[in-house]
Design a protein around this motif. Structure first.
Motif, mmCIF file in Angstrom:
data_model
loop_
_atom_site.group_PDB
_atom_site.id
_atom_site.type_symbol
_atom_site.label_atom_id
_atom_site.label_comp_id
_atom_site.label_asym_id
_atom_site.label_seq_id
_atom_site.Cartn_x
_atom_site.Cartn_y
_atom_site.Cartn_z
ATOM 1 N N GLN A 172 0.828 -1.206 0.000
ATOM 2 C CA GLN A 172 0.000 0.000 0.000
ATOM 3 C C GLN A 172 0.868 1.265 0.000
ATOM 4 O O GLN A 172 0.517 2.265 -0.630
ATOM 5 C CB GLN A 172 -0.922 -0.009 1.221
ATOM 6 N N ALA A 173 1.992 1.193 0.677
ATOM 7 C CA ALA A 173 2.905 2.343 0.725
ATOM 8 C C ALA A 173 3.712 2.473 -0.565
ATOM 9 O O ALA A 173 4.068 3.588 -0.970
ATOM 10 C CB ALA A 173 3.843 2.208 1.927
ATOM 11 N N TYR A 174 3.999 1.341 -1.229
ATOM 12 C CA TYR A 174 4.801 1.356 -2.458
ATOM 13 C C TYR A 174 4.076 0.526 -3.534
ATOM 14 O O TYR A 174 4.483 -0.604 -3.847
ATOM 15 C CB TYR A 174 6.198 0.789 -2.192
ATOM 16 N N PRO A 175 3.006 1.084 -4.111
ATOM 17 C CA PRO A 175 2.182 0.318 -5.063
ATOM 18 C C PRO A 175 2.902 -0.075 -6.345
ATOM 19 O O PRO A 175 2.458 -1.005 -7.031
ATOM 20 C CB PRO A 175 1.013 1.276 -5.354
ATOM 21 N N MET A 176 4.012 0.560 -6.687
ATOM 22 C CA MET A 176 4.712 0.216 -7.920
ATOM 23 C C MET A 176 5.505 -1.082 -7.803
ATOM 24 O O MET A 176 6.131 -1.516 -8.784
ATOM 25 C CB MET A 176 5.640 1.353 -8.343
ATOM 26 N N ILE A 177 5.463 -1.726 -6.646
ATOM 27 C CA ILE A 177 6.037 -3.063 -6.507
ATOM 28 C C ILE A 177 4.988 -4.113 -6.869
ATOM 29 O O ILE A 177 5.307 -5.283 -7.076
ATOM 30 C CB ILE A 177 6.570 -3.288 -5.064
ATOM 31 N N ASN A 178 3.726 -3.682 -6.945
ATOM 32 C CA ASN A 178 2.584 -4.566 -7.196
ATOM 33 C C ASN A 178 2.162 -4.440 -8.661
ATOM 34 O O ASN A 178 1.027 -4.094 -8.972
ATOM 35 C CB ASN A 178 1.427 -4.172 -6.265
ATOM 36 N N VAL A 179 3.113 -4.718 -9.571
ATOM 37 C CA VAL A 179 2.873 -4.472 -10.993
ATOM 38 C C VAL A 179 3.291 -5.683 -11.825
ATOM 39 O O VAL A 179 3.881 -6.637 -11.318
ATOM 40 C CB VAL A 179 3.653 -3.223 -11.473
ATOM 41 N N ALA A 180 2.973 -5.600 -13.109
ATOM 42 C CA ALA A 180 3.437 -6.575 -14.100
ATOM 43 C C ALA A 180 3.915 -5.804 -15.324
ATOM 44 O O ALA A 180 3.507 -4.655 -15.548
ATOM 45 C CB ALA A 180 2.322 -7.543 -14.473
ATOM 46 N N VAL A 181 4.783 -6.426 -16.110
ATOM 47 C CA VAL A 181 5.337 -5.782 -17.308
ATOM 48 C C VAL A 181 4.710 -6.395 -18.547
ATOM 49 O O VAL A 181 4.726 -7.614 -18.724
ATOM 50 C CB VAL A 181 6.870 -5.935 -17.366
ATOM 51 N N ASP A 182 4.125 -5.558 -19.375
ATOM 52 C CA ASP A 182 3.550 -5.993 -20.644
ATOM 53 C C ASP A 182 4.243 -5.222 -21.763
ATOM 54 O O ASP A 182 3.866 -4.092 -22.075
ATOM 55 C CB ASP A 182 2.038 -5.734 -20.653
ATOM 56 N N ASP A 183 5.275 -5.833 -22.334
ATOM 57 C CA ASP A 183 6.083 -5.182 -23.368
ATOM 58 C C ASP A 183 6.665 -3.883 -22.807
ATOM 59 O O ASP A 183 7.456 -3.927 -21.866
ATOM 60 C CB ASP A 183 5.242 -4.941 -24.614
ATOM 61 N N ASN A 184 6.263 -2.734 -23.333
ATOM 62 C CA ASN A 184 6.777 -1.455 -22.834
ATOM 63 C C ASN A 184 5.808 -0.761 -21.882
ATOM 64 O O ASN A 184 5.970 0.424 -21.589
ATOM 65 C CB ASN A 184 7.090 -0.515 -24.013
ATOM 66 N N LYS A 185 4.825 -1.497 -21.419
ATOM 67 C CA LYS A 185 3.831 -0.934 -20.507
ATOM 68 C C LYS A 185 3.917 -1.614 -19.146
ATOM 69 O O LYS A 185 4.265 -2.788 -19.051
ATOM 70 C CB LYS A 185 2.423 -1.095 -21.087
ATOM 71 N N ILE A 186 3.598 -0.837 -18.108
ATOM 72 C CA ILE A 186 3.563 -1.364 -16.736
ATOM 73 C C ILE A 186 2.115 -1.433 -16.286
ATOM 74 O O ILE A 186 1.397 -0.424 -16.311
ATOM 75 C CB ILE A 186 4.373 -0.471 -15.776
ATOM 76 N N VAL A 187 1.676 -2.619 -15.906
ATOM 77 C CA VAL A 187 0.312 -2.826 -15.424
ATOM 78 C C VAL A 187 0.331 -2.755 -13.902
ATOM 79 O O VAL A 187 0.919 -3.617 -13.242
ATOM 80 C CB VAL A 187 -0.248 -4.187 -15.884
ATOM 81 N N VAL A 188 -0.282 -1.721 -13.345
ATOM 82 C CA VAL A 188 -0.312 -1.535 -11.897
ATOM 83 C C VAL A 188 -1.553 -2.226 -11.342
ATOM 84 O O VAL A 188 -2.681 -1.861 -11.690
ATOM 85 C CB VAL A 188 -0.318 -0.037 -11.521
ATOM 86 N N ARG A 189 -1.354 -3.220 -10.498
ATOM 87 C CA ARG A 189 -2.462 -3.987 -9.942
ATOM 88 C C ARG A 189 -3.151 -3.224 -8.817
ATOM 89 O O ARG A 189 -2.483 -2.707 -7.911
ATOM 90 C CB ARG A 189 -1.963 -5.322 -9.390
ATOM 91 N N LYS A 190 -4.481 -3.180 -8.875
ATOM 92 C CA LYS A 190 -5.241 -2.569 -7.790
ATOM 93 C C LYS A 190 -5.369 -3.531 -6.621
ATOM 94 O O LYS A 190 -5.216 -3.150 -5.458
ATOM 95 C CB LYS A 190 -6.628 -2.146 -8.280
ATOM 96 N N ASP A 191 -5.674 -4.795 -6.927
ATOM 97 C CA ASP A 191 -5.825 -5.807 -5.881
ATOM 98 C C ASP A 191 -4.460 -6.244 -5.365
ATOM 99 O O ASP A 191 -3.517 -6.401 -6.138
ATOM 100 C CB ASP A 191 -6.582 -7.022 -6.412
ATOM 101 N N ILE A 192 -4.384 -6.433 -4.081
ATOM 102 C CA ILE A 192 -3.160 -6.935 -3.449
ATOM 103 C C ILE A 192 -3.389 -8.407 -3.128
ATOM 104 O O ILE A 192 -4.009 -8.765 -2.123
ATOM 105 C CB ILE A 192 -2.813 -6.131 -2.184
#
Length: 438
Positions: free
Chosen positions: A276-296
């Motif tokens: 919750q404090a660092y949401p950019m650790i909760n992501v996935a990489v899709d080619d040149n895009k970063i998918v930021v996950r809402k659900d933890i």
């Protein structure tokens, strides 16, 4: 006798197909209702398909290693008596797809309709037997790959066969414009590296074939290392408050809620707060895009009785209190031990933890669970003398210490984010309230 269709059962809302692994019964064999007839698999879970009635296997329609749509007929059973047939029909009413769905899910051949009969002949004429599984053909169709392009992919499987991970890797690094070359000219490039010979001493050594799950784990791990540049950071954490609190309340917790209180839900709670404090650790990489996950959704790397590894998932961990986390962790751990995890219980993780301390390891360098970008390893908790700062100065005290190690994908996670997130997890653990009510 009445003829009953044995269909590929539904195995989760997001599951549309499964692979037939092994038939446990042959044509002509007698089966009883609910007796296992065959083993099937989705991406990670192996499941058993029971017979819907008493009877005899009249016809097997699908060969092993074939990918089949959910709801497709895979065998015909001659049911014993009308009563058995009626009971089976009643059981199948709720699962029978509507006519519209039947048209879209009628056969597995529709998935590879881009390939003609001549194409299949060409596919089977290549090097290394030219074998392409239905799954590979399905991916090729979806990605609009030509036969020439599919056969140009270097296969890492036995005998050079092409695996799913090979196709995924190829698509990620696909070069444009695409090469145009006939099928007969396709050949795998030769490597100058010669694998070291493996000696085998007859009567002493033995050979163990990898089961399907172990092969999938191996492919997944190799794919992860090829995909993500791994970096690992470490910190040491004082978990004395947690250890003392758990030792004091675990019996009361068991009596009050009928649930075991392990360290895992406490770790999951701390990780969820850090995400919750660092949401950019909760992501996935899709080619040149970063998918930021809402659900933890926190995955827990878990060892199965067979020795294989699986990752059940605590969904929406940030929305659960400690009791809710304990119930979910215990439920998933029990299902893993009994090999009864449902497909939906191992999907959708956005971050994974691995408790290597369970096996006595001081620390670990875990491999990222793709398509996530980080994984946390928790080492063994050990008591040792530590210098601590008190009001009257520094003192040496016996403390319960633990190492945390975070492996992260350096494509999208830099040292600042990785180190800050890891420190936040440690701070949450060290700040645990030893007077917390249960």
């Amino acid at each position: 006798m009445s003829k009953i269709e044995l269909k590929m059962p539904k195995m989760g809302e997001s599951i549309s197909e499964a692979t037939v692994l092994n038939w446990l019964k042959n044509e002509g064999d007698t089966v009883e209702q609910d007796e296992t007839v065959l083993e099937v698999a989705t991406d990670k879970v192996d499941s058993e398909v029971p017979s819907p009635c008493d009877g005899v296997i009249a016809k097997i329609l699908v060969e092993p290693n074939t990918v089949v749509n959910i709801g497709d007929v895979i065998a015909i059973i001659e049911a014993n008596g009308e009563a058995g047939a009626k009971k089976t029909a009643q059981k199948e009413v709720a699962a029978t797809p509507s006519p519209e769905k039947k048209e879209t899910n009628s056969t597995t051949t529709k998935k590879t309709e881009r390939y003609s009969a001549a194409d299949y002949k060409a596919l089977s004429a290549g090097e290394n037997d030219g074998f392409l599984s239905p799954l590979i053909l399905n991916i090729a169709k979806k990605e609009n790959l030509s036969i020439e392009e599919v056969l140009s992919i270097n296969g890492s499987g036995e005998g050079g066969r092409i695996r799913k991970s090979d196709v995924v890797s190829y698509l990620k690094n696909r070069q444009y414009p695409l090469p145009s070359r006939p099928v007969q000219q396709v050949s795998a490039p030769k490597s100058n590296y010669k694998a070291p010979p493996i000696s085998f001493v007859e009567g002493k050594d033995r050979i163990v074939e990898m089961d399907r799950m172990r092969q999938m784990i191996a492919d997944h791990m190799v794919y992860s290392k090829h995909t993500s540049p791994h970096v690992t950071s470490y910190i040491e954490v004082d978990v004395t408050n947690i250890v003392e609190w758990r030792n004091r309340v675990k019996k009361e917790f068991q009596q009050k809620y009928n649930q075991k209180l392990t360290f895992t839900p406490i770790f999951v709670e701390a990780v969820a707060k850090a995400i919750q404090a660092y949401p950019m650790i909760n992501v996935a990489v899709d080619d040149n895009k970063i998918v930021v996950r809402k659900d933890i959704n926190i995955g827990m790397a878990t060892a199965l009785p067979s020795g294989n590894l699986i990752v059940p998932v605590v969904k929406n961990a940030d929305e659960k209190n400690l009791l809710g986390l304990a119930k979910q962790v215990n439920h998933l751990a029990e299902n893993a031990r009994n090999n009864s995890l449902k497909p939906e219980e191992i999907k959708g993780s956005s971050f994974t933890i691995s408790n290597v301390g369970t096996f006595g390891s001081l620390m670990g360098t875990p491999i990222i669970n793709q398509p996530e970008v980080a994984i946390l390893a928790l080492g063994i908790i050990k008591k040792r003398p530590e210098v601590i700062t008190m009001d009257k100065g520094d003192e040496i005290a016996i403390r319960s210490m633990m190492y945390l190690s975070l492996s992260f994908d350096h494509r999208v996670v830099d040292g600042f984010l990785g180190g800050s997130f890891l420190r936040k997890v440690g701070d949450e653990l060290e700040a645990f309230d030893s007077n917390r009510e249960i």
